[in-house]
Design a protein around this motif. Structure first.
Motif, PDB file in Angstrom:
ATOM      1  N   LEU A   1       0.841  -1.195   0.000  1.00 10.73           N
ATOM      2  CA  LEU A   1       0.000   0.000   0.000  1.00 10.73           C
ATOM      3  C   LEU A   1       0.876   1.245   0.000  1.00 10.73           C
ATOM      4  O   LEU A   1       1.838   1.347   0.761  1.00 10.73           O
ATOM      5  CB  LEU A   1      -0.920   0.005   1.222  1.00 10.73           C
ATOM      6  N   MET A   2       0.509   2.185  -0.820  1.00  3.78           N
ATOM      7  CA  MET A   2       1.254   3.437  -0.915  1.00  3.78           C
ATOM      8  C   MET A   2       0.239   4.573  -0.926  1.00  3.78           C
ATOM      9  O   MET A   2      -0.704   4.574  -1.723  1.00  3.78           O
ATOM     10  CB  MET A   2       2.101   3.447  -2.190  1.00  3.78           C
ATOM     11  N   VAL A   3       0.410   5.538  -0.034  1.00  5.26           N
ATOM     12  CA  VAL A   3      -0.537   6.645   0.127  1.00  5.26           C
ATOM     13  C   VAL A   3       0.215   7.958  -0.039  1.00  5.26           C
ATOM     14  O   VAL A   3       1.312   8.124   0.522  1.00  5.26           O
ATOM     15  CB  VAL A   3      -1.233   6.599   1.507  1.00  5.26           C
ATOM     16  N   GLU A   4      -0.388   8.866  -0.779  1.00  5.42           N
ATOM     17  CA  GLU A   4       0.237  10.176  -0.959  1.00  5.42           C
ATOM     18  C   GLU A   4      -0.834  11.206  -1.289  1.00  5.42           C
ATOM     19  O   GLU A   4      -1.947  10.863  -1.701  1.00  5.42           O
ATOM     20  CB  GLU A   4       1.274  10.131  -2.078  1.00  5.42           C
ATOM     21  N   GLU A   5      -0.478  12.460  -1.084  1.00 10.85           N
ATOM     22  CA  GLU A   5      -1.322  13.575  -1.475  1.00 10.85           C
ATOM     23  C   GLU A   5      -0.646  14.312  -2.614  1.00 10.85           C
ATOM     24  O   GLU A   5       0.564  14.544  -2.572  1.00 10.85           O
ATOM     25  CB  GLU A   5      -1.546  14.539  -0.297  1.00 10.85           C
ATOM     26  N   HIS A   6      -1.422  14.685  -3.622  1.00 10.59           N
ATOM     27  CA  HIS A   6      -0.844  15.468  -4.709  1.00 10.59           C
ATOM     28  C   HIS A   6      -1.965  16.240  -5.392  1.00 10.59           C
ATOM     29  O   HIS A   6      -3.121  15.783  -5.452  1.00 10.59           O
ATOM     30  CB  HIS A   6      -0.112  14.577  -5.717  1.00 10.59           C
ATOM     31  N   PRO A   7      -1.652  17.401  -5.936  1.00 12.36           N
ATOM     32  CA  PRO A   7      -2.668  18.203  -6.636  1.00 12.36           C
ATOM     33  C   PRO A   7      -2.868  17.715  -8.064  1.00 12.36           C
ATOM     34  O   PRO A   7      -1.935  17.250  -8.717  1.00 12.36           O
ATOM     35  CB  PRO A   7      -2.075  19.614  -6.603  1.00 12.36           C
ATOM     36  N   ILE A   8      -4.096  17.793  -8.530  1.00  9.77           N
ATOM     37  CA  ILE A   8      -4.447  17.407  -9.895  1.00  9.77           C
ATOM     38  C   ILE A   8      -5.316  18.513 -10.488  1.00  9.77           C
ATOM     39  O   ILE A   8      -6.231  19.024  -9.820  1.00  9.77           O
ATOM     40  CB  ILE A   8      -5.210  16.072  -9.929  1.00  9.77           C
TER      41      ILE A   8
END
Length: 894
Positions: free
Chosen positions: A403-410
């Motif tokens: 599992l890999m979790v991240e925040e990023h703008p789109i």
């Protein structure tokens, strides 16, 4: 061996010899010139010659016949010898041993295979042997272990006798009767046959066992008559019929007509199929069960390629079909759920990166309909910069495999949004990552909210000032900065004067705007120092410099800033400030102690007069310590049984009170401290309200009062006070209902007394709770009426059952004209609203007479009875008087 018997014809030979001799003598006589006489004896010569010639002819004929017969016999014997040789050759060429016995039991023939079979040779068989001798010979060679009788009896059976020879061979012997009375026996080496038969039997048993243990039903039927010729155990279990009943029966014999017709149709379809196979689902009835069978039929053909059998394999798939339908229903439900969850969900092929699934929620991040996104890659959907970032993160998730979790703008059509993306890979059976599942949650609004909440966590939502946690944090930082130096500073707690009255008179909206203006002016007075709102009307300030002068100066500036008053919505509003000051390091070296000591100084200042300034002194600490110790003792008072209830009678108004006038009691809490003795309610009740213990104490009071009142013979009213904290910190209605059920007290006997404070904190919630309490059937009264500013508003909003006139007005009756007018007006108001009135604090007959004359409904006070344990009022609750009662009946209701 058949004996050769040769025979000759002796009569024919003798005749031939006589004929030959006779002919020879005749010839000799003729050559010697013998001339017969004309007469021979009495015979004539011609007769003699005729006789001689006739005899000669007869002799010649007889000799010819004899020679012919001899030739015929010789030919017959040669043919017989050839025939015997041919028979011997043929019998010796047989694989079986053959023995022929004549009717007299003599051995006629035995062939070579017989001799070899039992280890014998031709010399062992002598001429003239009989069958018993031959058996004895075999027995002597160890080739027979049975008696002659047993041997003959077994060999004469249709199955014959199978005996095992010492070398492990098996011989099958069979006897047959001949027409001439003799017997012929055959001896067949069946060793290989038995081995093959055994192997075949084993194989057959194995195949039968396999078929029987196949979990699928197996059946075979003849095409000619449709009868079952094979059924395995699974078929028995399914049909619940024994195999003996199935074998030989037709479908019509075993099933209902509709089911049999369906089976027949499946058989015909299999026969009509070009491949000789047919699969179908059959719905049939088995007893009282309706089942669905998944069947496969195969047509078996004979050597002429003609259909001969139908082999059927079938199993009950009723539950499977039901499960399949349920799974399909579940799948559709899950698809519906996935499609409607408020989270964007996408699935990509980890090898190609192409999207293979997307729900409706993912359309926001994909910037297109999900149908249009399937089959595309990230590079074909997002801009180059975002696509490169997404591809890098996808590759990293695939390599990690977890599992890999991240925040990023789109970038979306609504602008740049912040997403939390969770990536997880799904591996196939070989362990290679096959799919990449991603969920996308738009957290833009949440992060903005969290930022606001983070600000709110350390700032007051109304004034924008730092709150208590932020103030304590700043105070701790200031202590650390000054701890190693000679610097000192002051902690000020400022309490606004009259804010509650302003809220009551002008409303909370005006009060809130006043707090905002006050915050601005205090900030202006602090000149850039730390200012915080600690509670509703309390502010905290920090000021460094020479102390206590700097603290005094700041407190004076605050008073000066507030002294001019405020203009809010066209209304002139005034408020003052009372200030407590604690100094560092003199009054404490930690934040909690300094703030507590500043609060103690504020408490002392408010005790003197509003608008004053007080600096902490050590004796204040002693008072605080005493209050803290009392608080600790109070927290365990209930568990230790130190609290008790006293009851004060309430009576209907009459100038001459009697026991019959008593309508109920008010329950009042009393605390008997183990070392301090009785602690006044005026001391421990405020402490309980400040610490929150009032909720626990209030619940104990209510339960105890209801339990005792339920045991009284007389159904008198019982009044219990409710604290505002009980409205704010507990599910009051549920608790009251539970207490009524546990104690069995009739709801109409319980009267709950509230003060204005219940409605001041949260008017709407308070009214809602009061309405729910009345729905239980209990009575609700307003206590201390007239002591606040908004009582009339509350009377208008809620139908109280009773109003209790505050004791402060009753005490001044006869001494203060205004008090009499107020009491008279309240009584008139209550009667106008249809609410009964109770006057508290009645201590004199004059007060009672005034209240009776004005029409007050009920009275309560020392004149009627002092608060005391209920055991001191047994006669009022219907119990016999208790000897030694501490309450003198001469001074109480009688």
């Amino acid at each position: 061996m058949v004996p050769r018997v040769w025979t000759t014809s002796s009569g024919a030979a003798s005749a031939a010899a006589v004929a030959w001799l006779f002919a020879s003598s005749t010839v000799a006589l003729a050559e010697s010139g013998f001339q017969p006489t004309s007469y021979v004896g009495a015979l004539e010569p011609e007769l003699v010659w005729e006789l001689l010639i006739g005899g000669l002819v007869l002799a010649c004929a007889t000799s010819g016949i004899a020679l012919w017969a001899t030739a015929v016999i010789r030919r017959q014997r040669r043919a017989e010898r050839r025939k015997n040789v041919l028979v011997d050759s043929m019998l010796n060429k047989l694989q079986q041993g053959v023995v022929i016995i004549d009717a007299k039991g003599r051995l006629v023939f035995c062939n070579d295979p017989y001799l070899e079979m039992y280890g014998l040779c031709r010399a062992d068989v002598r001429q003239g042997m009989d069958g018993r001798d031959l058996l004895a010979l075999r027995r002597a060679r160890g080739m027979l272990d049975l008696s002659n009788k047993e041997f003959l009896r077994s060999a004469a059976t249709p199955e014959g006798l199978i005996s095992e020879l010492p070398d492990g061979r098996f011989i099958q012997v069979k006897f047959s009767k001949l027409a001439n009375g003799g017997t012929i026996s055959t001896h067949n080496d069946c060793t290989e046959l038995r081995r093959i038969s055994k192997q075949l039997s084993t194989t057959s048993q194995f195949l039968e066992s396999v078929i029987d243990n196949i979990p699928v039903c197996v059946a075979a039927k003849s095409i000619e008559d449709g009868r079952y010729i094979l059924a395995n155990r699974a078929f028995e279990r399914l049909s619940r019929l024994p195999r003996e009943k199935i074998i030989g029966s037709t479908a019509e014999d075993l099933y209902a007509p509709e089911s049999a017709a369906a089976i027949r149709a499946a058989d015909e379809a299999a026969l009509a199929s070009g491949k000789g196979e047919y699969r179908s689902d059959l719905a049939i009835a088995l007893g009282n069960r309706n089942v669905v069978l998944a069947s496969e039929r195969v047509v078996a053909r004979n050597e002429r390629n003609e259909p001969e059998f139908i082999i059927a394999l079938f199993q009950d798939v009723t539950d499977r079909l039901a499960l399949a339908r349920e799974l399909d229903k579940t799948r559709k439900f899950l698809e519906l759920v996935i499609d409607n969850i408020p989270v964007g969900l996408t699935v990509q092929n980890s090898g190609t990166g192409r999207y293979v699934l997307a729900n409706r929620g993912a359309e926001v991040i994909l910037n297109r309909r999900r149908e249009d996104a399937l089959g595309l890659t990230s590079g074909e959907i997002f801009n180059a910069k975002e696509a490169r970032l997404i591809a890098e993160r996808d590759d990293l998730a695939i390599r990690k495999g977890g599992l890999m979790v991240e925040e990023h703008p789109i970038s979306t059509k609504d602008g740049l949004r912040l997403f939390v993306t969770r990536r997880i890979t799904v591996a196939d059976e070989a362990g290679a990552e096959n799919y990449l599942i991603k969920t996308h949650v738009d957290v833009t609004d949440r992060r903005q909210t969290e930022a606001r909440m983070a600000h709110m966590a350390y700032h007051d939502g109304l004034t924008g000032l730092p709150n208590r946690p932020a103030f304590l944090k700043s105070l701790s930082q200031m202590i650390e900065a000054c701890d190693c130096s000679a610097d000192e500073f002051a902690v000020l707690t400022v309490d606004l004067d009259g804010l509650a009255e302003i809220n009551d008179v002008f409303g909370h909206a005006i009060g809130d705007k006043l707090l905002v203006e006050v915050a601005h002016r205090i900030e202006a007075a602090s000149r850039g120092g730390v200012v915080a709102r600690l509670s509703g009307d309390e502010f905290g300030l920090l000021i460094d410099g020479a102390q206590p002068a700097a603290g005094y100066e700041l407190a004076q500036r605050v008073l000066h800033e507030l002294a001019t008053g405020f203009e809010i919505e066209g209304k002139r509003v005034r408020t003052g400030a009372t200030t407590g000051i604690a100094l560092f390091p003199r009054d404490g070296r930690d934040a909690a102690s300094l703030l507590a000591n500043a609060g103690a100084a504020l408490f002392r200042a408010k005790g003197r007069a509003r608008g004053t300034i007080s600096v902490f002194a050590p004796e204040m600490d002693m008072q605080i310590r005493g209050r803290r110790a009392l608080h600790q003792d109070l927290s365990s008072a209930i568990r230790n049984g130190e609290l008790s209830l006293h009851y004060q009678p309430q009576a209907s108004s009459s100038k001459q009170l009697a026991e019959s006038n008593v309508v109920g009691f008010e329950a009042l809490a009393r605390w008997l401290h183990p070392s301090r003795g009785f602690v006044p309610p005026s001391e421990f009740i405020p402490l309980a309200e400040e610490s929150g213990l009032i909720v626990e104490i209030g619940e104990w009071i209510l339960r105890e009062a209801c339990q005792q009142a339920a045991s009284w013979p007389k159904p008198l009213q019982i009044a219990v006070n409710l604290s505002p904290a009980q409205f704010l910190n507990s599910d009051l209605v549920t608790f009251v209902h539970r207490v009524l059920l546990e104690t069995g007290l009739q709801p109409g006997r319980l009267e709950l007394e509230i003060t204005e404070g219940v409605l001041i904190e949260d008017f709407e919630r308070g009214l809602s709770l009061l309405r729910r309490l009345k729905a239980l059937g209990v009575r609700v009264s307003m206590d201390d009426f007239g002591s606040g500013y908004s009582s009339l508003t509350y009377l208008q909003a809620f139908p109280f059952d009773k109003i209790k006139i505050d004791r402060a007005f009753i005490m001044n009756l006869g001494r203060n004209v205004q008090s009499a007018a107020i009491v008279r007006a309240v009584i008139g108001l209550g009667h106008g609203l249809g609410v009964s009135l109770v006057a508290e604090g009645v201590e004199t007959q004059e007060q009672l007479d005034f209240l009776v004359d004005e029409g007050c409904d009920a009275v309560q006070g020392y004149l009627i009875g002092r608060p005391a344990p209920i055991d001191d009022y047994p006669w009022l609750i219907g119990l016999p008087p208790r000897a030694g009662s501490s309450v003198a009946r001469s001074r109480q209701v009688s």
